[in-house]
Design a protein around this motif. Sequence first.
Motif, PDB file in Angstrom:
ATOM      1  N   ILE B 373       0.838  -1.196   0.000  1.00 51.89           N
ATOM      2  CA  ILE B 373       0.000   0.000   0.000  1.00 51.89           C
ATOM      3  C   ILE B 373       0.875   1.250   0.000  1.00 51.89           C
ATOM      4  O   ILE B 373       1.834   1.348   0.762  1.00 51.89           O
ATOM      5  N   ARG B 376      -2.440   5.098   2.277  1.00 56.69           N
ATOM      6  CA  ARG B 376      -3.146   4.389   3.351  1.00 56.69           C
ATOM      7  C   ARG B 376      -4.628   4.769   3.392  1.00 56.69           C
ATOM      8  O   ARG B 376      -5.471   3.929   3.698  1.00 56.69           O
ATOM      9  N   CYS B 377      -4.929   6.024   3.110  1.00 52.86           N
ATOM     10  CA  CYS B 377      -6.325   6.480   3.210  1.00 52.86           C
ATOM     11  C   CYS B 377      -7.212   5.806   2.161  1.00 52.86           C
ATOM     12  O   CYS B 377      -8.297   5.320   2.465  1.00 52.86           O
ATOM     13  N   GLU B 378      -6.755   5.813   0.918  1.00 57.99           N
ATOM     14  CA  GLU B 378      -7.585   5.264  -0.154  1.00 57.99           C
ATOM     15  C   GLU B 378      -7.192   3.823  -0.496  1.00 57.99           C
ATOM     16  O   GLU B 378      -7.757   3.220  -1.400  1.00 57.99           O
ATOM     17  N   GLU B 379      -6.233   3.281   0.213  1.00 58.30           N
ATOM     18  CA  GLU B 379      -5.792   1.889   0.059  1.00 58.30           C
ATOM     19  C   GLU B 379      -5.373   1.574  -1.382  1.00 58.30           C
ATOM     20  O   GLU B 379      -5.874   0.668  -2.019  1.00 58.30           O
ATOM     21  N   TYR B 402      -7.187   9.222 -11.351  1.00 55.71           N
ATOM     22  CA  TYR B 402      -7.248   7.783 -11.598  1.00 55.71           C
ATOM     23  C   TYR B 402      -7.486   7.007 -10.305  1.00 55.71           C
ATOM     24  O   TYR B 402      -8.175   6.003 -10.298  1.00 55.71           O
ATOM     25  N   ARG B 404      -7.475   8.556  -6.741  1.00 55.33           N
ATOM     26  CA  ARG B 404      -7.823   9.281  -5.516  1.00 55.33           C
ATOM     27  C   ARG B 404      -6.679   9.320  -4.495  1.00 55.33           C
ATOM     28  O   ARG B 404      -6.887   9.658  -3.327  1.00 55.33           O
ATOM     29  N   MET B 407      -6.202  12.088  -1.652  1.00 56.03           N
ATOM     30  CA  MET B 407      -7.469  12.795  -1.490  1.00 56.03           C
ATOM     31  C   MET B 407      -8.208  12.395  -0.217  1.00 56.03           C
ATOM     32  O   MET B 407      -9.301  12.866   0.049  1.00 56.03           O
ATOM     33  N   PRO B 409      -8.291  11.769   4.152  1.00 53.30           N
ATOM     34  CA  PRO B 409      -8.116  12.734   5.237  1.00 53.30           C
ATOM     35  C   PRO B 409      -6.668  13.136   5.515  1.00 53.30           C
ATOM     36  O   PRO B 409      -6.427  14.256   5.949  1.00 53.30           O
ATOM     37  N   CYS B 410      -5.676  12.280   5.260  1.00 56.30           N
ATOM     38  CA  CYS B 410      -4.300  12.679   5.593  1.00 56.30           C
ATOM     39  C   CYS B 410      -3.724  13.611   4.542  1.00 56.30           C
ATOM     40  O   CYS B 410      -2.663  14.187   4.729  1.00 56.30           O
ATOM     41  N   GLN B 411      -4.443  13.789   3.434  1.00 61.81           N
ATOM     42  CA  GLN B 411      -4.078  14.773   2.406  1.00 61.81           C
ATOM     43  C   GLN B 411      -2.656  14.603   1.907  1.00 61.81           C
ATOM     44  O   GLN B 411      -1.908  15.571   1.749  1.00 61.81           O
ATOM     45  N   LEU B 414       1.109  10.861   4.088  1.00 52.61           N
ATOM     46  CA  LEU B 414       1.767   9.557   4.178  1.00 52.61           C
ATOM     47  C   LEU B 414       1.922   8.855   2.830  1.00 52.61           C
ATOM     48  O   LEU B 414       2.353   7.713   2.783  1.00 52.61           O
TER      49      LEU B 414
END
Lengths: 382, 467, 86
Positions: B373, B376-379, B402, B404, B407, B409-411, B414
Amino acid sequence: MSQLRDWTLVDVIIIGGGIHGCSTALHLCLAGLKPVLIEKDYAGRHASGVNAGGVRQLARDVAEIPLSIRSMGIWENIADLVDDDCGFESHGQVLVAENEAELADFRARVADLNARGFTHEELIDGAELRRLVPAVAESCPGGVVSRRDGAAQPARTTAAFRRKAEQLGAIIHEGVPATNIRKDGKLWRVDVGSERYAAPALVNAAGAWAGHISAELYEGVAVETIAPMLMITSPVPHFIDPVVILRGRKLSFKQFKNGTVLIGGGHLATPYKELNETVLDWRKLAESARTVFELFAVMRSATIVRAWAGIEARMPDDIPVFGPSAVHEGLYHQFGFSAHGFQLGPGAGAVMAELIAHGGTQTPIGGLNISRFSKPTPSATA
Amino acid sequence: MSAVPKHENYDVVVIGAGPAGLAAAEMTAGFALSTLLLDENAGPGGQVWRAINSTPVKSEALLGSDYWSGAEIAKAARDSGAEIIHRATVWSLDRNLEIGVSVGGGSAFIKAKRVIIATGAQERPFPIPGWTLPGVMTAGAAQTMLKSSGLVPDCPTVLAGQGPLLWLLAAQILRLGGRIDHILDTTPRANYIAALPHAFAFFTSPYFGKGLAMMREVRAKVRVTSGVTELAASGNGKLESVTYVAGGKRETLPAELLLLHQGVVPNVNLAMAAGVEHRWNELQLCWTPVLDAFGNSSIAGIAIAGDGAGIGGAQAAVWRGRAAAGSAIKAARSNAKVSDVSPQLRRAERGRAFLDVLFQPAKQFRIPQGDTIVCRCEEITAKDVLDSVAIGATGPNQLKAYRRTGMGPCQGRLCGLTVTELMAEARGKTPQEIGYYRLRAPVKPIMLSELASLPKNDEATKAVVRG
Amino acid sequence: MTIHVEGHPITAREGDTVSAALLASGLDVRRATAVSGAKRLPYCMMGVCFDCLVTIDGVGNRQGCLVPVAEGMQIDIQKGKREIGK
């Protein structure tokens, strides 16, 4: 005189890599022509990549409805054209009346459209409104729905048009501006860095930068640079299908499949066009937040994850400049979509390709011609 | 509980109460400039001096003298006359020096004549297989729990990575009676040779002796494996084991806690969202702002001090804070007598190049492959990113369309560096050419209700802010 | 002091953040992501990673690592897309 061998001769030079320029490039290729598309940043960098993604026939100016309907037909089979569904979903768009007076206006509007032969807008009562938008405040008495409307993912869509155009033979230049635009006999000539292109046709699809180009070519019009703001929430459970728009207060509202909710509606940021930057107006975004807060109680504890604005062009009458130049042969305008050009992109590209390839189109676009602005002068630009 | 800012205009607003921010605020307030210090944490100190006023770990020796040196600077800031607000999240800053800040569930806008961004560093992303599993944390996370709550690991624990902070943490955990079963050192062997030309400056820097003593202390108590070239965490719903390769040999260790660390990088989100120009730093392998000698950025009135200006450590941060403060004071009062701190700053920065080269993380730990990964947010995995590059995504901003990435929460905090380097490698470009996410306010999410309850106009804003 | 996790009382220490108190509680406090439902625990504990998101006193998506505990606080672990309008 330049040596011909220094020049790449193509059929059409397109300036601007937004959804419009990319769509025109694609449709020109389909018509058997060879275009070059020149984009100073990258395709979809500005408004085309970062707009709300509304695919909307609803609530449009009568002058652009034929183009919008033409476009809608393409949207419904968009994957056939660009090999990507562009995230297009058709759950309708609903214009919500916040009170009886608005509903009365909407009733008159729909009757007028019907009289002109347009049937895509449909008046709905409170019961149907609540069936379509269960979360809406009780106080709203009805609205208008355009059931075939929907939404797509703008950056993905623009990228898909760009990619397909390139696959079909369009030359795409990104990251270098078009300079030294001039007409030399029957040919338009443009420099792109160290390369030079010549073509009998030139399309000005440069969005917020289109005013400069038309002014350089002595066909200046008052193009205002605007930057409509949008914000998006963290994912919340599914609670709404159609796109919702308001008339009285500036708001548009859409929940994506992943649960995030996009809040827009036309409040403006301050654009810094030369820096490719915008400064957001949080007091105006707060107004949007308040409107959402009042109309959709379920959203009250959602969080705003991001906000942004895309730079684009707005005309004094809020409808685009589209069609042949009133001054130069071989020059075509496709700009000034005034914050509602995304849905028009696919159809406008198809019509523009017809204008260039065949000299005409069956789609009525007369009301969009640049000649509607009185007496073009070289200095009348924003 | 938390007070809102007392005024709507300040001469200087300092963002972040770590070493740089505390030193800067103390100094500008000392010259009678109206100074507001905003900090997201419950108390002063930033990460290096976290919980300096509240830590339950009272013993001098356990946390070390470098830690306790923070108490004095925190006290000086408190006594300076600067207005200090904790648990204040700055979620917006623009080129007009307007600041959106959330305190106690409500937001206010304030204007500054000068802004000093001192938001410090974050740990560099360490994207190995399984790094999202519960039980995998950063070394900084463990250090936060240790300093703030006196909590140390008591389960099978592996510490992996490289850099001075890794050894500091290990020493601190051990002194507090915590458990570390194994340290996996990922410092690339070639770095030792590459760092040699910088060694003299380092040997004469204040870090050298302390660092060596700490490594000796830790090695005496914990098994250390050096030259680790591969690392993976695995488990079902939580960490169960850590697999590594060292000297060509693959080993698996049972573990319930894996602490990862491969250095720190500037926390760029607020500065970038304000429009501050950054460039790729080839040595530190991260984005650093373009600054003058006083920390002034490309945006008039915004300076950056501390690790946010490029990693320099706590001592350098203090002097950078003072340099930025001096510049702000000079701008407000051209006749003010501000002493030149550049010699102190130079001394504090000595030896940094050695650390930067020695602890430059290996490529395989920065640029992952396959199903690892990235976002981490959008996996989103490395393969997902490369697939998107193959069909036309040319940079991080295009990639959003393509996948996200960035996009959530951690913007991008990471995944940003990883995405830039991954795409640069895939496209045969430099990270500078590939670029970074365009960052936007709010740099931290805010409640819709909080935004909705912002006062409706300037007048009302003032009334509420004054109240 | 006492805080409540999914309705269960646990003891927390003054000065702890919500995330530290949850990790020290020994309870299963793993959240499920909004995207795939994968289990997560806090990763950075310094406000960067957003893997510590919890619902605190009915308000969702709070960064648990930045919020100090307070007597009687009600914590809910987030499972997937957070329910709104509670």
